[in-house]
Motif scaffolding. Structure first.
Motif, PDB file in Angstrom:
ATOM      1  N   ASP A 212      -8.635  -5.813  -2.490  1.00 52.27           N
ATOM      2  CA  ASP A 212      -8.120  -4.092  -2.425  1.00 52.27           C
ATOM      3  C   ASP A 212      -6.883  -4.162  -3.363  1.00 52.27           C
ATOM      4  O   ASP A 212      -6.132  -2.841  -3.874  1.00 52.27           O
ATOM      5  CB  ASP A 212      -7.773  -3.524  -1.109  1.00 52.27           C
ATOM      6  CG  ASP A 212      -8.542  -3.607  -0.329  1.00 52.27           C
ATOM      7  OD1 ASP A 212      -9.568  -3.258   0.092  1.00 52.27           O
ATOM      8  OD2 ASP A 212      -7.663  -3.264   0.955  1.00 52.27           O
TER       9      ASP A 212
ATOM     10  N   PRO B 276     -13.545   4.671   0.724  1.00 50.90           N
ATOM     11  CA  PRO B 276     -12.753   4.774  -0.607  1.00 50.90           C
ATOM     12  C   PRO B 276     -13.820   6.214  -1.529  1.00 50.90           C
ATOM     13  O   PRO B 276     -15.217   6.722  -1.437  1.00 50.90           O
ATOM     14  CB  PRO B 276     -14.026   3.792  -1.116  1.00 50.90           C
ATOM     15  CG  PRO B 276     -14.261   2.387   0.611  1.00 50.90           C
ATOM     16  CD  PRO B 276     -14.619   3.278   0.970  1.00 50.90           C
TER      17      PRO B 276
ATOM     18  N   SER C 122       1.094  -0.870   0.038  1.00 52.43           N
ATOM     19  CA  SER C 122       0.117   0.457  -0.394  1.00 52.43           C
ATOM     20  C   SER C 122       1.126   1.507   0.336  1.00 52.43           C
ATOM     21  O   SER C 122       2.230   1.094   0.358  1.00 52.43           O
ATOM     22  CB  SER C 122      -0.891  -0.409   0.903  1.00 52.43           C
ATOM     23  OG  SER C 122      -1.317  -0.700   1.265  1.00 52.43           O
TER      24      SER C 122
ATOM     25  N   GLU D 243     -11.321   4.137  -7.324  1.00 50.44           N
ATOM     26  CA  GLU D 243     -11.093   2.760  -7.504  1.00 50.44           C
ATOM     27  C   GLU D 243     -10.529   2.350  -9.184  1.00 50.44           C
ATOM     28  O   GLU D 243     -10.926   3.318  -9.710  1.00 50.44           O
ATOM     29  CB  GLU D 243     -11.769   1.640  -7.166  1.00 50.44           C
ATOM     30  CG  GLU D 243     -12.686   1.652  -5.794  1.00 50.44           C
ATOM     31  CD  GLU D 243     -14.032   0.729  -6.253  1.00 50.44           C
ATOM     32  OE1 GLU D 243     -14.446   0.268  -6.864  1.00 50.44           O
ATOM     33  OE2 GLU D 243     -14.421   0.735  -4.639  1.00 50.44           O
TER      34      GLU D 243
END
Length: 547
Positions: A194, A218, A174, A221
């Motif tokens: 994810d 969120p 991440s 995306e």
């Protein structure tokens, strides 16, 4: 080698006896690799000169007089340092004036060897995201094994301590960056939902202080088949821009600006836009393939263009496009960097470095070269985004690296650091030649050898040719001490697939054209033999990572 591979693999098929190698984490493939490594290690360590050679190389790599390279921010130069005593390294800083002195007085921020001993994990420093405007708070990346996955912890430079109950996330691929002091942008790659198919972040979330990471909101995306998504904040003067991106593959992406309304508005540049920067209200960009802008401006690879970004934010429409730098033959853009008031373009002119300083005024763009040394590898070492300091690196095959510093946007220059010489370069010469590849393309290459060479000598030919990465001249003490000093020659080939001459040079060795890279490498090998520098029997070749 073929017989070794086929004999030990009962599942090999008649169509492809090496198909089992496709499972790169499979037991059969790894066992074979370990056996080949053992053969190689035995061969190397069986050489009587191995131990002395190894110790010489280690001494050069860990010498305490190696040049500290750093970046200035808010009055300090920050540096990460490793040596024999500090194997895992020190993250440290010193005032700018101290950095310029012969012996800077460094202040240790984190000693990773001490931290690793305390926590029982060998932490490898992976960088830090700094909080604007005082830059004391960090989102610190630490890998527990030196891999892609890093743990993140909030750290306070002023107190030299991790922030109690601060932001913290377990090891993953991440990404994290500050939105403000109580909000973090998380490019998440924790659970499978994810991640993209490549294992990188697919979702961007807002994580607020005092809440759980699992509860982050969120806001953006990508698709599962995309390579990754990323998010961050960029400042242009006092204007803050929240930028989000979908990386479709290595060389194409979609960029978005997050508006105050919460809308993620796509920036309408071509998918293969490159070398982007926001500077004085202008969006500066290059392209990897020809593109006709909405106003009819022809944007070409290896050129640089701009459009009024502030106007686009207000109206949603691009105004007229301007040419910042027109393309030129065998000149490519190596990168951009900016201080508060200057934009710097790092160029490669026939595999030699240059830097152009750009300013933007009411009358348009003005450009002038920075007065740096010619005929070497020139790079932008750092540019202070919120200040006026900028530094440049210079090196070539026979000249140790140096740092050339400016506190006034590149106007006044002074060499403040130089790497000590690791071998006597006076007997050697660095030359650039060209070889004609199979399809007629001229391939540049460098040769470093003794200037009084009488006949063929052993030579090592190195190439890369991938991912639009240029292979540039660079000083290497190990190469000089352990190879050149034995009377040998070193050859560096600028084959297609790399980035020496911009996107077209890279694209000329992609997919069905991949053979061009191998033809280029072979052409250079034949050319050095033809020139009498070496013979086929004395020529060794080397490459890595890119096959």
């Amino acid at each position: 080698m073929t017989s070794t591979m086929t004999k030990t693999q009962p599942d090999a098929t008649a169509d492809d006896p090496f198909l089992w190698l496709e499972d790169r984490n499979g037991k059969e493939a790894l066992d074979w690799v370990h056996r080949q490594n053992a053969l190689t290690v035995a061969e190397l360590q069986g050489d009587p000169s191995y131990q002395a050679t190894f110790e010489t190389a280690l001494d050069l790599m860990t010498a305490e007089d190696n040049m500290p390279v750093g970046a200035a921010l808010a009055g300090y130069v920050y540096n990460f340092w490793q040596d024999k005593t500090n194997a895992l390294g020190l993250w440290r800083r010193t005032p700018v004036a101290s950095y310029k002195a012969e012996k800077p007085q460094w202040e240790t921020i984190i000693d990773f060897d001490q931290l690793s001993a305390k926590e029982g994990i060998k932490w490898v420093f992976g960088g830090a995201s700094r909080l604007y405007p005082d830059f004391n708070r960090c989102l610190l990346y630490m890998s527990p094994d030196g891999g892609d996955a890093s743990e993140m912890r909030e750290f306070d430079i002023a107190t030299k301590s991790f922030v109690e109950d601060g932001f913290r996330a377990p090891a993953s691929k991440s990404g994290f960056s500050w939105l403000d002091k109580d909000t973090v942008l998380v490019s998440a790659a924790f659970g499978e939902e994810d991640k993209t198919q490549s294992g990188y972040p697919r979702v961007i979330k807002l994580w607020r202080r005092g809440t759980k990471l699992d509860d982050a909101t969120p806001i953006f995306e990508g698709e599962k088949q995309h390579l990754a998504v990323s998010g961050g904040v960029e400042y242009d003067g006092d204007k803050r821009h929240v930028l989000l991106g979908k990386t479709l593959d290595f060389f194409t992406s979609h960029s978005f600006l997050r508006l105050d309304s919460g809308e993620n508005r796509r920036i309408p540049l071509p998918d293969d836009a490159t070398d982007t920067a926001i500077f004085k209200g202008q969006l500066v960009f290059g392209v990897r393939s020809p593109w006709t802008a909405p106003d009819g401006t022809q944007c070409l690879p290896d050129g640089l263009y701009s459009v009024d970004f502030d106007r686009w934010i207000d109206t949603g429409e691009f105004g007229p496009f301007k040419t910042v730098l027109a393309p030129a033959h065998r000149v490519s853009i190596a990168g951009l960097a900016r201080t508060q008031d200057r934009l710097f373009i790092n160029l490669m002119d026939n595999v030699r470095g240059k830097v152009i300083a750009c300013d933007r005024t009411a009358s348009g763009w003005s450009l002038k070269p920075v007065a740096l040394p010619d005929n070497g590898n020139v790079g932008i070492s750092h540019a202070e985004h919120f200040g006026s300091s900028v530094s440049f690196s210079f090196t070539d095959f026979l000249t140790p690296s140096s740092i050339i510093w400016s506190d006034d946007d590149g106007e006044t220059l002074a060499t403040v650091k130089s790497q000590p010489a690791r071998f006597d370069a006076s007997p050697y010469v660095s030359e650039q030649f060209e070889a004609r590849s199979k399809d007629g393309t001229m391939i540049p290459y460098f040769v470093v050898r003794r200037r009084d060479q009488k006949g063929p000598v052993p030579a090592l030919l190195y190439g890369y040719g991938g991912f639009e990465v240029p292979l540039l001249p660079g000083y290497a003490g190990i190469r000089g001490k352990l190879w050149l000093d034995k009377g040998n020659a070193y050859v560096q080939a600028n084959i297609r697939g790399g980035g020496e001459f911009g996107p077209a040079w890279h694209q000329a060795a992609l997919k069905g054209k991949r053979q061009n890279a191998f033809d280029d490498f072979a052409a250079v090998a034949e050319d050095v033999v033809k020139r009498g520098i070496t013979t086929a029997a004395q020529l060794g070749i080397q490459g890595g990572s890119n096959g």
